[in-house]
Scaffold this active site. Structure first.
Site: not given
Length: 635
Positions: A282, A325
């Site tokens: 992430d 993301e």
């Protein structure tokens, strides 16, 4: 005197007969010769028609294959074998022009894409000690290949040895001579191929004749066009296919492909009893980059992560952008120790990257291993997420190894809660339905614990809402969890959220069905009765169950509005638990896109517009912003 006269007359008549016979003979000879010539013409035309028919059948065969969605390699091999076998050519092949970067220089080489399977090629392969189709062939600017590419015209050469030498310069001259001397080929016909106006390669025909007829040239031109069309269609198909499984921004695989590939990897791992690992990544502070620099720089940061993954992944690894993301990488055959090394290498490589204006970026990374941490792939994905968000909570820019599933997982708490409710008979459902639900919870059979829970929750909802769709509860849980992760909620809060979504509407089971399914406007008294369902669920159904005491506040407040206008406590803003806020917005969204007895379902786009209108009033504006982004990604 009359005798001689008669003799002359007889001679005259004989002469007339002879003349007549001679004249007829000439006519017969002329007819005979004309017939012979006609027969020869008929034979020639028949031969030409047979050739034309074969050519038409071959072209038709190609057209049929082009419409059969067969793999390109299979189609091309059939094409070259068709023209070689049916039309009498000795050998045919399709050569592709390829480019590679070597020592910072662009180099062109040739490769045989497809070739006819015949005696000639088998002999050549034997003489050069290996299949020509597996070699990188040399490209010379002085060869027939370069000439036809420039002229865009068919060319024929009788210099077979020179042509072979140009593509196989490493082969000894003696071997080249042996190839040529032992071959019946007299010429190579070279036809350039262009795909969407770009030079692609060549179609080569080895002929036993040294010249080309006009009809043959026309046919080979048409044939080459069919090959070009075949390759074009195949390329377009691959483009469409790639677009369906790849992420447009990064070029990595998308979530759909990742999930399909993961199923195959699980099957392989179980069959071979070999573990594999998943790295979850992430990107840190993307929202801050978007807010300060703009979304263009946010996209640049995301693409940078993708490039780092591409550079650091093995050829058998599969990297995918899961949305926003978040990225996942599958590492076949790698245990947790190897996966931690790989994850640290990725983390360090990303940290070392420098982006204009942004500077350095980092990522929080989690690792879990199939057959080591769990033999259930859903658990592995969940553990990967938990480890990844543990890295984020511990300061970001680090790698965390997952911990095995706890003995008291949220699934078990939820199952025990449902069993408790069903055993106490304190909800309005039939005995047969209750027994069926308990059976599903006790023996999931082919279902995981989670799937059994989702099924039971869907079935309970359908007892008071017949329009409810199977699978909706699972979708709600997945959406709510994704939203919770956007706000860095810890694992225990996310687990509570999962259980709360399964239970928050259970109070409706104690409200009369005729009231819930009423199609006319509700009275004030009826509306207040429905508003009591969170309190009913919390106090009458869940209060006696000790395992879910920390779930009750989430359910009690899941109808509180950000501006304080909700119910039952009329609390506002940060007083409302974030988990309650998440349930409210997820529940509202699904209520809008599902049909009701009093209206048809709305489209996701319409539902989002309605939710946006109440940002800052019914729900937190930041929550709306993240929710809308999440729906856009998943949609």
């Amino acid at each position: 005197m009359s005798f001689f006269k008669n003799l002359k007359e007889i001679y005259r008549k004989v002469s007339e007969v002879e003349n007549t016979i001679y004249s007829g003979k000439q006519d017969y000879l002329e007819i005979y010769e004309r017939n012979l010539q006609l027969e020869r013409e008929i034979e020639e035309r028949t031969r030409e028609l047979n050739i034309a028919n074969k050519r038409m059948l071959t072209l038709q065969h190609i057209w049929d294959m082009m419409n059969a969605s067969r793999p390109l390699q299979s189609v091309l091999e059939t094409i070259v074998n068709s023209i070689q076998g049916e039309l009498g050519y000795l050998h045919c092949n399709i050569i592709k022009k390829c480019e590679e970067i070597s020592d910072n220089e662009e180099k062109i080489y040739l490769t045989v894409l497809a070739q006819s399977n015949d005696v000639s090629i088998k002999r050549v392969n034997k003489l050069i000690n290996g299949p020509i189709q597996t070699r990188k062939l040399n490209y010379s600017e002085k060869s027939i290949y370069a000439n036809t590419a420039k002229s865009k015209q068919i060319e024929i050469t009788t210099d077979i040895g020179g042509t072979l030498k140009s593509v196989l310069p490493e082969v000894a001259d003696g071997i080249i001579k042996e190839v040529v001397d032992g071959s019946p080929s007299k010429a190579i016909i070279n036809i350039p191929l262009f795909i969407r106006n770009n030079h692609y390669g060549w179609f080569n025909v080895f002929s036993s004749r040294k010249e080309l007829t006009a009809g043959e040239t026309d046919f080979l031109s048409i044939f080459a066009q069919q090959i070009e069309m075949t390759i074009t269609i195949a390329d377009l198909f691959e483009e469409v296919k790639a677009q369906a499984v790849t992420d447009g921004l990064t070029g990595l695989y998308n979530r759909r492909y990742f999930e399909e590939y993961l199923k195959k990897e699980v099957t392989r791992a179980l069959r071979q009893k070999q573990s594999f690992s998943i790295i979850g990544l992430d990107l840190d502070h993307l929202k801050e980059i978007n807010d300060k620099r703009g979304h263009a720089y946010g996209d640049l940061a995301i693409k940078t992560v993708a490039n780092v993954l591409k550079k650091n992944a093995r050829s058998i690894d599969t990297a995918a952008r899961m949305g926003g993301e978040e990225f996942n990488v599958i590492l076949p055959g790698i245990d947790s120790k190897g996966a931690m090394i790989a994850a640290e290498r990725i983390r360090k490589a990303l940290e070392d990257e420098k982006i204009d204006t942004i500077g350095h970026i980092t990522a929080s990374i989690g690792v879990a291993t199939f057959l080591e941490h769990s033999d259930n792939i859903e658990d592995i994905l969940e553990l990967t997420d938990q480890a990844m968000y543990q890295s984020k909570r511990n300061g970001r820019n680090r790698v965390t190894l997952a911990k095995p599933i706890s003995e008291t997982s949220w699934q078990e708490i939820a199952i025990n809660t449902f069993m408790d409710i069903l055993n106490k008979h304190n909800i309005h459902i039939g005995e047969d339905v209750s027994e069926n639900l308990k059976t599903k919870l006790q023996a999931p059979q082919n279902e995981t614990q989670k799937d059994a829970l989702y099924t039971v929750a869907d079935m309970l909802t359908q007892t008071y809402n017949p329009l409810h769709h199977n699978g909706t509860i699972k979708s709600k849980v997945l959406l709510a969890v994704s939203l919770a992760k956007r706000f860095d909620l810890p694992k225990d809060e996310i687990d509570k959220l999962r259980i709360a979504i399964l239970l928050y509407d259970i109070g409706n089971l104690l409200i009369p069905q005729e009231l819930l399914q009423k199609t006319t406007p509700l009275t004030e008294e009826e509306r207040n009765k429905i508003k009591e369902h969170p309190i009913i669920a919390a106090r009458e159904i869940l209060q006696p169950i000790s395992a879910v005491q920390d779930i009750i506040p989430i359910i009690e407040h899941h109808h509180e509005n950000w501006d304080g206008s909700g119910y039952p406590a009329k609390i506002a803003r940060e007083e409302i638990p974030m988990t309650s806020q998440i349930i409210l917005i997820v529940d509202a969204y699904y209520a809008l896109i599902e049909p009701r007895t009093y209206r048809a379902e709305l489209t996701p786009k319409q539902a989002i517009e309605i939710i946006k209108q109440d940002a800052g009033k019914k729900w937190n504006s930041a929550l709306v912003q993240e929710f809308v982004t999440l729906i856009d990604i998943d949609g």
